[in-house]
Design an enzyme around this catalytic site. Structure first.
Site, PDB file in Angstrom:
ATOM      1  N   ASN A  62      37.644  41.026  39.208  1.00 28.94           N
ATOM      2  CA  ASN A  62      38.113  41.174  37.837  1.00 28.94           C
ATOM      3  C   ASN A  62      36.931  41.337  36.880  1.00 28.94           C
ATOM      4  O   ASN A  62      35.869  40.759  37.074  1.00 28.94           O
ATOM      5  CB  ASN A  62      39.044  40.028  37.419  1.00 28.94           C
ATOM      6  N   GLU A  64      36.451  41.157  32.872  1.00 24.65           N
ATOM      7  CA  GLU A  64      37.047  40.820  31.578  1.00 24.65           C
ATOM      8  C   GLU A  64      36.283  41.464  30.431  1.00 24.65           C
ATOM      9  O   GLU A  64      35.163  41.946  30.597  1.00 24.65           O
ATOM     10  CB  GLU A  64      37.091  39.299  31.401  1.00 24.65           C
ATOM     11  N   CYS A  73      41.831  43.973  36.310  1.00 19.99           N
ATOM     12  CA  CYS A  73      42.004  43.017  37.404  1.00 19.99           C
ATOM     13  C   CYS A  73      41.309  43.518  38.669  1.00 19.99           C
ATOM     14  O   CYS A  73      41.115  44.717  38.865  1.00 19.99           O
ATOM     15  CB  CYS A  73      43.487  42.825  37.698  1.00 19.99           C
ATOM     16  N   GLU A  75      42.383  43.717  41.732  1.00 20.65           N
ATOM     17  CA  GLU A  75      43.199  44.588  42.576  1.00 20.65           C
ATOM     18  C   GLU A  75      43.095  46.044  42.146  1.00 20.65           C
ATOM     19  O   GLU A  75      42.932  46.938  42.968  1.00 20.65           O
ATOM     20  CB  GLU A  75      44.677  44.161  42.525  1.00 20.65           C
ATOM     21  N   CYS A 112      49.296  40.440  39.108  1.00 20.33           N
ATOM     22  CA  CYS A 112      50.064  40.584  37.870  1.00 20.33           C
ATOM     23  C   CYS A 112      50.968  41.818  37.964  1.00 20.33           C
ATOM     24  O   CYS A 112      50.879  42.606  38.909  1.00 20.33           O
ATOM     25  CB  CYS A 112      49.116  40.697  36.672  1.00 20.33           C
TER      26      CYS A 112
END
Length: 162
Positions: A62, A64, A73, A75, A112
């Site tokens: 991830n 940010e 993210c 993934e 998510c």
């Protein structure tokens, strides 16, 4: 009125040691790459490892941003990188592991909604299921046999081609 029930099965392993060598190695890659995540705001570090049909493993974590929607993210970092480098190679599985500076992550962290939608796109494109392995810092590993299991009634290109 007709009612339908949606359900699916998960495989739950007590530890990494119960996984096959290939699956365990993939999860170990996700654990290692989560250490490089950039998560100064949430302190929640996620690593993802994508196993491709050609045997290559693509990593992501991830990233940010102070403007939260601008982050990405783990993934999606890994899946998008895999698609950029190997656009026509099928994805066999994705391993995801999470940890936190603030507490011990004892249960598997699920993707998510945005990540589920992104992953289902590639599963639908390749017309083959993508296995998903989830874990926290330690403990059990959950395996899902297809991204479609965790995103039933997914939005797809059939809605755009009518």
């Amino acid at each position: 009125m007709k009612k339908e029930k949606l359900s699916f099965e998960l495989s739950v392993y007590d530890s990494l040691d119960e996984l096959s060598k290939t699956d365990k190695d993939l999860m170990l890659e996700a654990i290692e790459v989560r250490k490089n995540a950039y998560a100064p705001y949430s302190n929640f570090f996620v690593g993802a490892a994508v196993l491709l049909e050609n045997g290559k493993i693509i990593l992501g974590n991830n990233q940010e941003n102070a403007s939260f929607p601008a982050g990405l993210c783990a993934e999606r970092v890994a899946i998008f990188q895999a698609a950029a480098i190997y656009p026509n190679v099928a994805i066999l599985s994705v391993a995801i592991s999470a940890t936190s500076k603030n507490y011990q992550v004892k249960k598997p962290a699920a993707p998510c909604g945005n990540c589920r939608q992104s992953m289902i796109e590639y599963e639908q494109k390749q017309q083959k299921p993508i296995s998903l392995f989830l874990m926290g810092e330690l403990g059990e590993v959950v395996k899902c046999d297809s991204i479609s299991n965790i995103l039933p009634l997914a939005f797809n290109n059939s809605f755009l081609n009518q």
